[in-house]
Enzyme design. Structure first.
Site, PDB file in Angstrom:
ATOM      1  N   LYS A  56      -3.969 -12.099   0.106  1.00  0.00           N
ATOM      2  CA  LYS A  56      -3.180 -11.167   0.918  1.00  0.00           C
ATOM      3  C   LYS A  56      -4.021 -10.609   2.080  1.00  0.00           C
ATOM      4  O   LYS A  56      -3.550 -10.493   3.209  1.00  0.00           O
ATOM      5  CB  LYS A  56      -2.675 -10.021   0.024  1.00  0.00           C
ATOM      6  N   LEU A  89       0.992   1.095  -4.011  1.00  0.00           N
ATOM      7  CA  LEU A  89       0.304   2.217  -3.367  1.00  0.00           C
ATOM      8  C   LEU A  89      -0.483   1.699  -2.164  1.00  0.00           C
ATOM      9  O   LEU A  89      -0.637   0.485  -2.008  1.00  0.00           O
ATOM     10  CB  LEU A  89      -0.608   2.891  -4.405  1.00  0.00           C
TER      11      LEU A  89
HETATM   12  P1  NDP Z   1       3.629   3.612   2.410  1.00  0.00           P
HETATM   13  O1  NDP Z   1       2.488   4.241   3.097  1.00  0.00           O
HETATM   14  O2  NDP Z   1       4.970   3.613   3.048  1.00  0.00           O
HETATM   15  O3  NDP Z   1       3.833   4.273   0.942  1.00  0.00           O
HETATM   16  C1  NDP Z   1       2.730   4.514   0.117  1.00  0.00           C
HETATM   17  C2  NDP Z   1       3.191   5.051  -1.229  1.00  0.00           C
HETATM   18  O4  NDP Z   1       2.042   5.420  -1.993  1.00  0.00           O
HETATM   19  C3  NDP Z   1       4.058   6.315  -1.130  1.00  0.00           C
HETATM   20  O5  NDP Z   1       4.984   6.294  -2.184  1.00  0.00           O
HETATM   21  C4  NDP Z   1       3.020   7.418  -1.325  1.00  0.00           C
HETATM   22  O6  NDP Z   1       3.563   8.625  -1.828  1.00  0.00           O
HETATM   23  C5  NDP Z   1       2.145   6.793  -2.382  1.00  0.00           C
HETATM   24  N1  NDP Z   1       0.808   7.393  -2.419  1.00  0.00           N
HETATM   25  C6  NDP Z   1      -0.075   7.484  -1.406  1.00  0.00           C
HETATM   26  N2  NDP Z   1      -1.218   8.073  -1.836  1.00  0.00           N
HETATM   27  C7  NDP Z   1      -1.013   8.370  -3.138  1.00  0.00           C
HETATM   28  C8  NDP Z   1      -1.819   8.990  -4.134  1.00  0.00           C
HETATM   29  N3  NDP Z   1      -3.068   9.420  -3.863  1.00  0.00           N
HETATM   30  N4  NDP Z   1      -1.296   9.157  -5.372  1.00  0.00           N
HETATM   31  C9  NDP Z   1      -0.044   8.732  -5.650  1.00  0.00           C
HETATM   32  N5  NDP Z   1       0.772   8.131  -4.763  1.00  0.00           N
HETATM   33  C10 NDP Z   1       0.266   7.953  -3.517  1.00  0.00           C
HETATM   34  O7  NDP Z   1       3.172   2.132   2.052  1.00  0.00           O
HETATM   35  P2  NDP Z   1       4.059   0.808   1.881  1.00  0.00           P
HETATM   36  O8  NDP Z   1       5.148   1.060   0.909  1.00  0.00           O
HETATM   37  O9  NDP Z   1       4.365   0.259   3.218  1.00  0.00           O
HETATM   38  O10 NDP Z   1       2.957  -0.170   1.245  1.00  0.00           O
HETATM   39  C11 NDP Z   1       2.567  -0.135  -0.104  1.00  0.00           C
HETATM   40  C12 NDP Z   1       1.618  -1.312  -0.341  1.00  0.00           C
HETATM   41  O11 NDP Z   1       2.307  -2.529  -0.024  1.00  0.00           O
HETATM   42  C13 NDP Z   1       0.373  -1.262   0.566  1.00  0.00           C
HETATM   43  O12 NDP Z   1      -0.729  -1.748  -0.122  1.00  0.00           O
HETATM   44  C14 NDP Z   1       0.752  -2.182   1.725  1.00  0.00           C
HETATM   45  O13 NDP Z   1      -0.402  -2.713   2.341  1.00  0.00           O
HETATM   46  C15 NDP Z   1       1.590  -3.227   0.994  1.00  0.00           C
HETATM   47  N6  NDP Z   1       2.549  -3.944   1.828  1.00  0.00           N
HETATM   48  C16 NDP Z   1       3.424  -3.279   2.668  1.00  0.00           C
HETATM   49  C17 NDP Z   1       4.317  -4.002   3.449  1.00  0.00           C
HETATM   50  C18 NDP Z   1       5.299  -3.344   4.383  1.00  0.00           C
HETATM   51  O14 NDP Z   1       6.006  -4.080   5.104  1.00  0.00           O
HETATM   52  N7  NDP Z   1       5.424  -2.015   4.419  1.00  0.00           N
HETATM   53  C19 NDP Z   1       4.342  -5.482   3.420  1.00  0.00           C
HETATM   54  C20 NDP Z   1       3.456  -6.055   2.438  1.00  0.00           C
HETATM   55  C21 NDP Z   1       2.581  -5.318   1.706  1.00  0.00           C
HETATM   56  P3  NDP Z   1       4.140   9.754  -0.837  1.00  0.00           P
HETATM   57  O15 NDP Z   1       5.590   9.420  -0.663  1.00  0.00           O
HETATM   58  O16 NDP Z   1       3.893  11.005  -1.554  1.00  0.00           O
HETATM   59  O17 NDP Z   1       3.362   9.658   0.454  1.00  0.00           O
END
Ligand code: NDP
Length: 295
Positions: A171, A65
């Site tokens: 991280k 998340l």
């Molecule tokens: P995104 O913003 O693409 O996705 C976030 C996810 O969390 C979505 O599935 C979203 O659902 C869900 N979400 C957001 N708010 C809520 C809530 N209140 N309740 C339930 N679900 C929720 O993020 P990423 O996938 O890019 O990143 C996820 C984690 O990984 C983060 O902490 C990021 O810092 C880390 N990360 C990301 C990298 C990258 O390259 N993208 C690399 C390394 C780490 P919905 O689809 O409904 O919006």
């Protein structure tokens, strides 16, 4: 092994794809249900209609998340999963979270017989796709052994950072360095463009010299010079990460002026460019301020 995966975002969906096969039995849940349906249409996974349903019977619950605040919300919200977690299960939190919240979640879960590991990842969506992420985890070895197959499914370099929260701390500092590299390389190239040096020529030299970084070797040539700016990792998330590093430094009573300045600049970029842009687009703020385009 019964695994529930919560959070099919930019990176979560790619990580979950490695769990949609034997020996795992995967159930997914995503706040926006269409993303979970889309995932299950191309992967072997069951879609749960709620987070509670997803975690019932799961031995490992993976969360990916935006921040620890959303992990808290998924645990404690109106439809929170806290009471549905099985005794003996492990919450494997792959969110880039904050150490203090992770420690408090771990303590609460431990009273319920549920273990917690913070296991943020690095390597971006490319490594997530190929299952070669770097995983920095915090927690107890005995808990790690139970979730090792899950981590090994998407991770290649897997490092024990220390107790719960240590993975998050590592991280946050790594990503603070990424932010500094993007901002400093962006400023450096803006100076050179204004001074009449072609940015490709500049990078040819920098990348054979001591000023190089992953930003100069990969991000700028592939995303800025081409003006492609693909969305792989939201700027808002990088802003969150450097904020975690800054808070950690403050908690520890440290002087980290470069970190603080980079955090302020990233925050400005987020305010100007919005929640949905990619992290490398921070360079556009520097370009706009200086009337140059790095291309
Ligand atoms: P995104 O913003 O693409 O996705 C976030 C996810 O969390 C979505 O599935 C979203 O659902 C869900 N979400 C957001 N708010 C809520 C809530 N209140 N309740 C339930 N679900 C929720 O993020 P990423 O996938 O890019 O990143 C996820 C984690 O990984 C983060 O902490 C990021 O810092 C880390 N990360 C990301 C990298 C990258 O390259 N993208 C690399 C390394 C780490 P919905 O689809 O409904 O919006």
């Amino acid at each position: 092994m019964r695994v529930a995966f919560i959070g099919l975002g930019d990176i979560g969906s790619l990580m979950a794809s490695h769990l949609a096969r034997d020996p795992f039995s995967l159930t997914v849940w995503n706040r926006t249900a269409s993303k979970a349906q889309e995932f299950a249409s191309t992967h072997s996974a069951r879609v749960a209609s709620s987070a509670v349903e997803a975690v019932r019977g799961a031995e490992v619950v993976v969360t990916c998340l935006p921040s620890s605040a959303e992990v808290e919300a998924v645990l404690h919200g109106k439809t929170g999963i806290l009471d549905a977690l099985e005794r003996g299960a492990t919450l494997l939190d792959c969110t880039s979270g904050d150490p203090a919240t992770s420690r408090s979640i771990a303590a609460e879960l431990s009273r319920r017989g549920v273990s917690f590991i913070d296991a943020p990842v690095s390597g971006g969506t490319t490594a997530a796709k190929s299952g070669t992420l770097t995983v920095m985890w915090g927690g107890a070895e005995s808990d790690f052994e139970r979730v090792r197959p899950v981590i090994e499914a998407f991770g290649k370099k897997i490092v024990h950072a220390g107790p719960v929260g240590a993975g998050d701390a590592l991280k946050a500092v790594n990503n603070a360095l990424l932010a500094v590299h993007i901002l400093s390389t962006g400023e450096g190239l803006a100076i050179l463009v204004k001074a009449g040096v072609d940015p490709s020529t500049a990078l040819e030299v920098i990348n054979a010299s001591s000023g190089r970084s992953n930003t100069s070797e990969n991000l700028i040539p592939q995303r800025v010079l081409t003006r492609a700016f693909p969305r792989t990792f939201r700027l808002a998330l990088l802003d969150k990460d450097i904020g975690i590093a800054e808070s950690l430094a403050a908690e520890l009573g440290m002087q980290t002026p470069i970190l603080s300045l980079a955090a302020r600049r990233l925050h400005e970029a987020r305010s100007t460019l919005g929640e949905e842009v990619d992290h490398v687009e921070a360079v556009k703020m520097i370009e706009a301020e200086n009337g140059v385009v790095i291309e």
